[in-house]
Design a protein around this motif. Structure first.
Motif, PDB file in Angstrom:
ATOM      1  N   ARG A 193       0.870  -1.183   0.000  1.00  0.00           N
ATOM      2  CA  ARG A 193       0.000   0.000   0.000  1.00  0.00           C
ATOM      3  C   ARG A 193       0.902   1.226   0.000  1.00  0.00           C
ATOM      4  O   ARG A 193       1.780   1.367   0.859  1.00  0.00           O
ATOM      5  N   VAL A 194       0.681   2.125  -0.981  1.00  0.00           N
ATOM      6  CA  VAL A 194       1.592   3.242  -1.217  1.00  0.00           C
ATOM      7  C   VAL A 194       0.822   4.550  -1.171  1.00  0.00           C
ATOM      8  O   VAL A 194      -0.170   4.720  -1.885  1.00  0.00           O
ATOM      9  N   GLY A 195       1.280   5.481  -0.348  1.00  0.00           N
ATOM     10  CA  GLY A 195       0.712   6.813  -0.367  1.00  0.00           C
ATOM     11  C   GLY A 195       1.110   7.538  -1.631  1.00  0.00           C
ATOM     12  O   GLY A 195       2.194   7.328  -2.187  1.00  0.00           O
ATOM     13  N   ASP A 234      -1.218  -2.317 -14.486  1.00  0.00           N
ATOM     14  CA  ASP A 234      -1.663  -3.708 -14.503  1.00  0.00           C
ATOM     15  C   ASP A 234      -1.446  -4.388 -13.155  1.00  0.00           C
ATOM     16  O   ASP A 234      -1.904  -5.520 -12.955  1.00  0.00           O
ATOM     17  N   ARG A 235      -0.772  -3.707 -12.237  1.00  0.00           N
ATOM     18  CA  ARG A 235      -0.505  -4.277 -10.910  1.00  0.00           C
ATOM     19  C   ARG A 235      -1.334  -3.615  -9.818  1.00  0.00           C
ATOM     20  O   ARG A 235      -1.203  -3.956  -8.637  1.00  0.00           O
ATOM     21  N   ILE A 236      -2.189  -2.664 -10.194  1.00  0.00           N
ATOM     22  CA  ILE A 236      -2.991  -1.969  -9.191  1.00  0.00           C
ATOM     23  C   ILE A 236      -4.140  -2.866  -8.724  1.00  0.00           C
ATOM     24  O   ILE A 236      -4.902  -3.395  -9.529  1.00  0.00           O
ATOM     25  N   LEU A 237      -4.244  -3.014  -7.398  1.00  0.00           N
ATOM     26  CA  LEU A 237      -5.277  -3.845  -6.785  1.00  0.00           C
ATOM     27  C   LEU A 237      -6.376  -3.025  -6.134  1.00  0.00           C
ATOM     28  O   LEU A 237      -7.508  -3.500  -6.003  1.00  0.00           O
ATOM     29  N   ALA A 238      -6.054  -1.806  -5.691  1.00  0.00           N
ATOM     30  CA  ALA A 238      -7.051  -0.980  -5.023  1.00  0.00           C
ATOM     31  C   ALA A 238      -6.629   0.479  -5.086  1.00  0.00           C
ATOM     32  O   ALA A 238      -5.430   0.792  -5.158  1.00  0.00           O
ATOM     33  N   LEU A 239      -7.621   1.371  -5.054  1.00  0.00           N
ATOM     34  CA  LEU A 239      -7.386   2.815  -5.089  1.00  0.00           C
ATOM     35  C   LEU A 239      -8.255   3.485  -4.032  1.00  0.00           C
ATOM     36  O   LEU A 239      -9.412   3.113  -3.838  1.00  0.00           O
ATOM     37  N   GLU A 240      -7.685   4.500  -3.386  1.00  0.00           N
ATOM     38  CA  GLU A 240      -8.431   5.312  -2.431  1.00  0.00           C
ATOM     39  C   GLU A 240      -8.174   6.778  -2.708  1.00  0.00           C
ATOM     40  O   GLU A 240      -7.094   7.156  -3.175  1.00  0.00           O
ATOM     41  N   ALA A 291      -4.023   6.961  -2.090  1.00  0.00           N
ATOM     42  CA  ALA A 291      -3.323   5.716  -1.765  1.00  0.00           C
ATOM     43  C   ALA A 291      -3.621   4.670  -2.827  1.00  0.00           C
ATOM     44  O   ALA A 291      -4.719   4.629  -3.395  1.00  0.00           O
ATOM     45  N   ILE A 292      -2.635   3.831  -3.083  1.00  0.00           N
ATOM     46  CA  ILE A 292      -2.722   2.803  -4.118  1.00  0.00           C
ATOM     47  C   ILE A 292      -2.198   1.493  -3.537  1.00  0.00           C
ATOM     48  O   ILE A 292      -1.166   1.478  -2.866  1.00  0.00           O
TER      49      ILE A 292
END
Length: 408
Positions: free
Chosen positions: A62-64, A113-119, A161-162
């Motif tokens: 999880r990356v800010g 293609d590696r993104i699992l979630a977005l906020e 966040a990603i």
């Protein structure tokens, strides 16, 4: 440049209550000229969107949005994990959200293609929490919202966040050398036959630098790499080395620039996308040779990354990066001294002239940098998103009703 430094929890009220000039800009890494403006306001995410959390098994991170790609790689490396990041560690979340082209994209795909979630929040301030699992049907069809955010998020939302799927960190063999224009044409044609674990990047400034990146444990790539060594050994400035991972890549373009050349003070970058050039390569390089001989500023440059392989195995309708069959991403950099409008005009005219000369063989655009402040933004949007552009505009009308974010 006026700036706000919101915390993630303040983004919703910030956009809902916004009454200042528009568009409202977003700054994460800050490498795009459109992340800062002398008049418009920017939301600077680099202070408070700093989260970095690796899952217990290391397979998810999880990356800010304010974390740079260099910081992300340094966080992942001790756990033996990695993300296919680009040739510079300076970009922030914009790299991940606009596509994310890497020297390893041919084997590992794009960052999106590696993104699992977005906020974050939509442009109208509504909370945004989406996951790939919830946004993708059993037959693999992505929702319009998910597709729009993967590749076009800066027009629609402020992502704070990603969550990403990581990959094992892999040792790489790399080589750098200087080549002539004719030799560059030969290397480009040769690279179009390589296996997915080997890629070519090049940077043309005062001189032309090539960078080869090979995955050490990939047998076909190792074989193709070995076949390159005799020719590499004869090139000026050739350096062949082993690195532990992408985070150890040397500064791209350093060999191509004159050592005493001053850093560009202001610049715009236009990224194109192209199919294989094949037999047209020598003629394209001749066009580039003439343009580079006429560049109006030492900071003006032409460079390219190689795609293909895994990037083409994702359907064009899965994300807003629609040019899945692209093999090359050339990008043109126009540079000029700050506060010199005449020099700016000359450099941008040079960029557009070179763009027009390359367009027959480079029909697509990669919108890693936004140009909604320039007159050719409309052309750029059509070249970047093609038939998907009306869908993006419907999303913008739904989620950014007051058009606070850059225009589509």
């Amino acid at each position: 440049m006026p700036e706000l430094e919101p915390r993630p929890g303040d983004l919703s009220s910030c956009l809902r209550d916004w009454s200042g000039p528009t568009p409202l800009l977003v700054r994460s890494g800050g490498t795009s000229s459109r992340s800062r403006d002398p008049v418009l306001w920017s939301l600077d995410l680099r202070t408070h969107c700093r989260e970095l959390q690796l899952s217990d098994d290391g397979h998810r991170v999880r990356v800010g949005a304010g974390v740079t790609m260099a910081e992300l790689q340094r966080h992942l490396a001790p756990a033996g994990r990695s993300i296919p990041t680009g040739l510079s560690g300076l970009p922030g979340a914009g790299y991940l959200l606009t596509g994310g082209i890497s020297p390893l994209s041919r084997s590992q795909g794009l960052a999106i293609d590696r993104i699992l979630a977005l906020e974050g929040v939509w442009g109208d301030g509504e909370p945004l929490v989406l996951t790939a699992e919830q946004s993708t049907s059993a037959d693999g069809h992505a929702s319009d919202a998910w597709r729009g955010l993967l590749g076009a998020a800066p027009f629609l939302a402020v992502v704070s966040a990603i969550e990403l799927r990581t990959t094992p960190r892999q040792p790489l063999q790399i080589a750098r050398a200087l080549v002539s224009p004719d030799q560059l044409a030969e290397w480009i044609q040769r690279a179009e036959t390589w296996p997915d674990g080997l890629s070519l990047q090049w940077f043309w400034s005062e001189r032309i630098e090539i960078l080869l990146v090979a995955i050490e444990v990939d047998a076909p790539s190792v074989q193709a790499w070995a076949a390159c060594q005799p020719q590499l050994a004869r090139l000026p400035g050739a350096v062949v080395e082993r690195i532990d991972g992408l985070e150890a890549l040397p500064p791209f373009g350093a060999l191509a620039r004159c050592p005493l050349q001053r850093a560009p003070v202001a610049q715009e970058v236009l990224g194109l996308l192209a199919p294989a050039w094949g037999a047209a390569t020598p003629a394209l390089i001749q066009v580039a040779r003439q343009a580079m001989a006429q560049r109006p500023d030492p900071g003006c440059a032409l460079a390219s990354q190689q795609l293909g392989g895994a990037t083409a195995r994702v359907p064009a309708t899965a994300t807003s990066f629609v040019h899945r069959q692209a093999i090359w991403k050339p990008w043109i950099t126009a540079a000029w001294p700050a506060a010199d409008p005449a020099a700016r005009q000359r450099s941008l005219a040079w960029l557009l002239q070179l763009r027009d000369q390359l367009r027959p063989h480079c029909p697509g655009v990669h919108l890693a940098q936004l140009h909604d402040h320039l007159p050719w933004h409309g052309w750029e949007l059509k070249a970047a998103f093609g038939d998907w552009l009306p869908g993006l505009r419907r999303l913008k009308a739904q989620h950014d009703r007051h058009r606070l974010l850059p225009g589509l």
